[in-house]
Motif scaffolding. Structure first.
Motif, short mmCIF file in Angstrom:
data_model
loop_
_atom_site.label_atom_id
_atom_site.label_comp_id
_atom_site.label_asym_id
_atom_site.label_seq_id
_atom_site.Cartn_x
_atom_site.Cartn_y
_atom_site.Cartn_z
N PRO A 227 0.81 -1.23 0.00
CA PRO A 227 0.00 0.00 0.00
C PRO A 227 0.84 1.27 0.00
CG PRO A 227 0.05 -0.95 2.20
CD PRO A 227 0.75 -1.93 1.30
N VAL A 228 0.26 2.33 -0.59
CA VAL A 228 0.94 3.64 -0.56
C VAL A 228 0.73 4.29 0.80
CG1 VAL A 228 0.79 4.04 -3.04
CG2 VAL A 228 -1.08 4.81 -1.56
N GLU A 229 -0.37 3.92 1.49
CA GLU A 229 -0.66 4.45 2.82
C GLU A 229 -1.10 3.31 3.73
OE1 GLU A 229 -0.43 7.48 4.09
OE2 GLU A 229 -0.15 8.75 2.33
N THR A 230 -0.52 3.25 4.92
CA THR A 230 -0.96 2.31 5.95
C THR A 230 -1.37 3.15 7.15
OG1 THR A 230 0.61 0.65 5.17
CG2 THR A 230 -0.32 0.33 7.37
N LEU A 231 -2.68 3.27 7.35
CA LEU A 231 -3.22 4.18 8.35
C LEU A 231 -3.63 3.43 9.62
CD1 LEU A 231 -5.44 6.47 6.08
CD2 LEU A 231 -3.05 6.81 6.79
N PHE A 232 -3.14 3.88 10.74
CA PHE A 232 -3.49 3.31 12.05
C PHE A 232 -4.69 4.07 12.60
CE2 PHE A 232 -2.61 3.60 16.77
CZ PHE A 232 -3.15 2.35 17.06
N VAL A 233 -5.81 3.36 12.77
CA VAL A 233 -7.04 3.97 13.26
C VAL A 233 -7.15 3.71 14.76
CG1 VAL A 233 -9.55 4.06 13.02
CG2 VAL A 233 -8.12 3.52 11.02
N VAL A 234 -7.26 4.78 15.55
CA VAL A 234 -7.29 4.64 17.00
C VAL A 234 -8.42 5.47 17.60
CG1 VAL A 234 -5.61 6.49 17.34
CG2 VAL A 234 -5.88 4.74 19.12
N ASP A 235 -9.06 4.91 18.60
CA ASP A 235 -10.18 5.56 19.30
C ASP A 235 -9.62 6.58 20.30
OD1 ASP A 235 -12.30 6.20 20.95
OD2 ASP A 235 -13.04 4.15 21.14
N ALA A 236 -10.01 7.84 20.15
CA ALA A 236 -9.53 8.91 21.05
C ALA A 236 -9.92 8.65 22.50
CB ALA A 236 -10.08 10.26 20.61
N MET A 237 -10.99 7.88 22.71
CA MET A 237 -11.48 7.63 24.06
C MET A 237 -10.71 6.52 24.78
SD MET A 237 -15.52 8.01 23.10
CE MET A 237 -16.18 7.57 24.69
N GLN A 238 -9.75 5.90 24.08
CA GLN A 238 -8.95 4.85 24.71
C GLN A 238 -7.95 5.40 25.72
OE1 GLN A 238 -7.47 2.60 21.15
NE2 GLN A 238 -8.05 0.84 22.38
N GLY A 239 -7.61 6.66 25.60
CA GLY A 239 -6.67 7.26 26.54
C GLY A 239 -5.31 6.59 26.52
N GLN A 240 -4.82 6.18 27.69
CA GLN A 240 -3.48 5.59 27.80
C GLN A 240 -3.36 4.29 27.01
OE1 GLN A 240 -0.67 6.87 29.35
NE2 GLN A 240 -1.91 8.72 29.45
N ASP A 241 -4.47 3.52 26.87
CA ASP A 241 -4.43 2.28 26.10
C ASP A 241 -4.05 2.54 24.65
OD1 ASP A 241 -5.11 0.81 28.30
OD2 ASP A 241 -7.25 0.74 27.83
N ALA A 242 -4.41 3.71 24.14
CA ALA A 242 -4.10 4.06 22.76
C ALA A 242 -2.59 4.09 22.53
CB ALA A 242 -4.70 5.41 22.40
N VAL A 243 -1.84 4.49 23.56
CA VAL A 243 -0.38 4.57 23.45
C VAL A 243 0.22 3.18 23.26
CG1 VAL A 243 1.74 5.23 24.64
CG2 VAL A 243 -0.30 6.66 24.84
#
Length: 470
Positions: A227-243
């Motif tokens: 792929p030309v783009e590999t986008l990581f989709v993350v929920d803003a409400m995950q907080g520290q788990d998102a890290v």
């Protein structure tokens, strides 16, 4: 987003006055407040420490120019560092998609289950097919886009993508839960090539947690699709788990960017700062509502302005240009200029135009200062509800009544209230607001901008337009 930080900054700026330069003494209190606000916003501790240290280094000893107070000067430093933290240091066009490839340009969507990958896939497809993206700072052309789901583990995933793709007006490539993800991807790529699609977006499987099998599967898909783009989709409400999630995906895949979803549902929004710092990749898009048009390109400087209560007028103007009826606006302006009376038909048309621009609280959030505070006073979904009630009242009137509001006496008001399911008091409130708006339009006709601004001040807050702030 980051409402706590915005409120704290506004309060503390008022306490620092009079000194000729920024010193450790007069910045200490403000930096303590900034640090607390970032932590409360769920920003990762290492990110907070680095940010506070950089602001201190840049701020100490900086001369306060002209009419600026030390507090205002410090806000300038914080703004520049926030911009850099959110990706401003990566370059002016870092958040743009790289679509310069032999068609079809493949975009791979990665992330955990529940992050919003499927809806984001449709939003991105709609955004590209409408030509709302930019390349090299210039508006792009409309793209022929296809989407496919390689999620064979969640039974409803494929059907969900079919539904949202139809709503978005883009091509959905059928797939089946009995197929292997690699076979789905290979067939979809072959179909997109044969049908001459510009872009193919592949929605991948997510899990409730990170596991080895998922990472191996998406690595295989990446190798196959290139792929030309590999986008990581993350929920803003995950907080520290998102890290932690961002770190795992960043190590497994050559990510090109991040999409932050559900930003409208999280007043803290610290993931926006943390994820970009952890992955080292630019935030490219944010999801600001559940609707398919609730999707925006991410601009670090503009977001930093919003965080600091400066608003984001540039994005607001761009939104208006894309979605509002310019011809209709010009027609209304000509009507007012010619001396024709602004009536309830015009008022209804303006409400329709505003609703086309998207979620009301998201629009208000882009306004600076006191106007932005109106957004914070609106409960989730309350703005949209009030807009619909206002439209319902207007739609319960006849065309003659809308063109001649003076006809609206008690009996007619009762009929309108019954027809729209509201009280007579709400009908009266709407008519009072309309009368105020008529007065503003008269001032515009006379060219009295100062008088018009005073009239706006008399309306006691933007939030009252359309029935808000009762």
């Amino acid at each position: 987003m980051l409402e706590n930080l915005t409120e704290r900054m506004s309060r503390v700026v008022k306490t620092i006055r009079g000194q000729a330069r920024l010193t450790e003494a007069n910045t200490q209190e403000m930096m303590r407040e900034v640090r607390l606000a970032l932590l409360e916003a769920d920003v990762a501790l290492p990110v907070v420490r680095q940010f506070v240290e950089q602001v201190k280094q840049k701020a100490l000893g900086e001369e306060v120019a002209g009419s600026l107070s030390p507090g205002q000067a410090l806000v300038g430093v914080v703004h520049r560092e926030l911009t850099a933290l959110m990706g401003g240091d990566l370059g002016e066009h870092a958040s743009e998609l790289s679509l310069a490839a032999q068609p079809p340009a493949v975009i791979l969507m990665a992330g955990l289950q529940g992050a919003g990958k499927t809806t984001t896939t449709a939003k991105l497809a709609r955004w590209l097919s409408a030509g709302q993206y930019t390349q090299g700072g210039r508006k792009g052309s409309k793209k022929k886009v296809a989407v496919v789901s390689a999620d064979v583990y969640r039974p409803a995933a494929i059907e969900q993508l079919r539904t949202v793709a139809q709503q978005a007006g883009v091509e959905w490539i059928p797939s089946d839960a009995t197929q292997k993800p690699e076979d789905i991807a290979r067939d979809a790529l072959d179909f997109a090539k044969r049908q001459h699609f510009d872009v193919l977006i592949v929605d991948t499987a997510g899990r409730l947690g990170i596991d080895t099998a998922m990472m191996q599967e998406i690595q295989s898909l990446h190798k196959l699709l290139d792929p030309v783009e590999t986008l990581f989709v993350v929920d803003a409400m995950q907080g520290q788990d998102a890290v932690n999630t961002a770190k795992a995906f960043g190590e497994a895949l050559p990510l090109t960017g991040v999409v932050l979803t559900k930003l409208d549902g999280d007043a803290r929004g610290g993931a926006a700062l943390s994820v970009r710092h952890i992955t080292g990749k630019p935030l490219k898009f944010v999801g600001v509502s559940e609707k398919l048009d609730g999707f925006e390109a991410f601009h670090p400087e503009r977001m930093a302005q919003r965080v600091l209560g400066m608003g984001d007028i540039v994005s607001l103007v761009e939104q208006a240009q894309q979605k509002m009826d310019v011809a209709g606006a010009e027609k209304l302006a000509a009507k007012i200029k010619s001396g024709d009376k602004f009536d309830l038909n015009d008022f209804r048309e303006q409400l329709v135009q505003v609703r086309k621009m998207g979620d009301m609280s998201s629009l208000l959030d882009k306004l600076p200062g006191q106007f932005a505070q109106a957004a914070g006073q609106l409960q989730s979904g309350q703005a949209e509800k009030q807009m619909r009630r206002t439209e319902g009242i207007l739609n319960s009137m006849t065309a003659t009544e809308r063109s001649k509001p003076e006809l609206l006496k008690a009996s007619r008001k009762r009929r309108i209230a019954a027809g729209s399911g509201v009280s007579v008091q709400e009908v009266n409130r709407l008519l009072n607001q309309f009368t105020q708006m008529q007065g503003m339009m008269k001032q515009m006709k006379k060219g009295g901008m100062a008088k018009m601004m005073r009239a706006m001040g008399g309306m006691k807050g933007l939030g009252k337009l359309g029935g808000f702030g009762r």
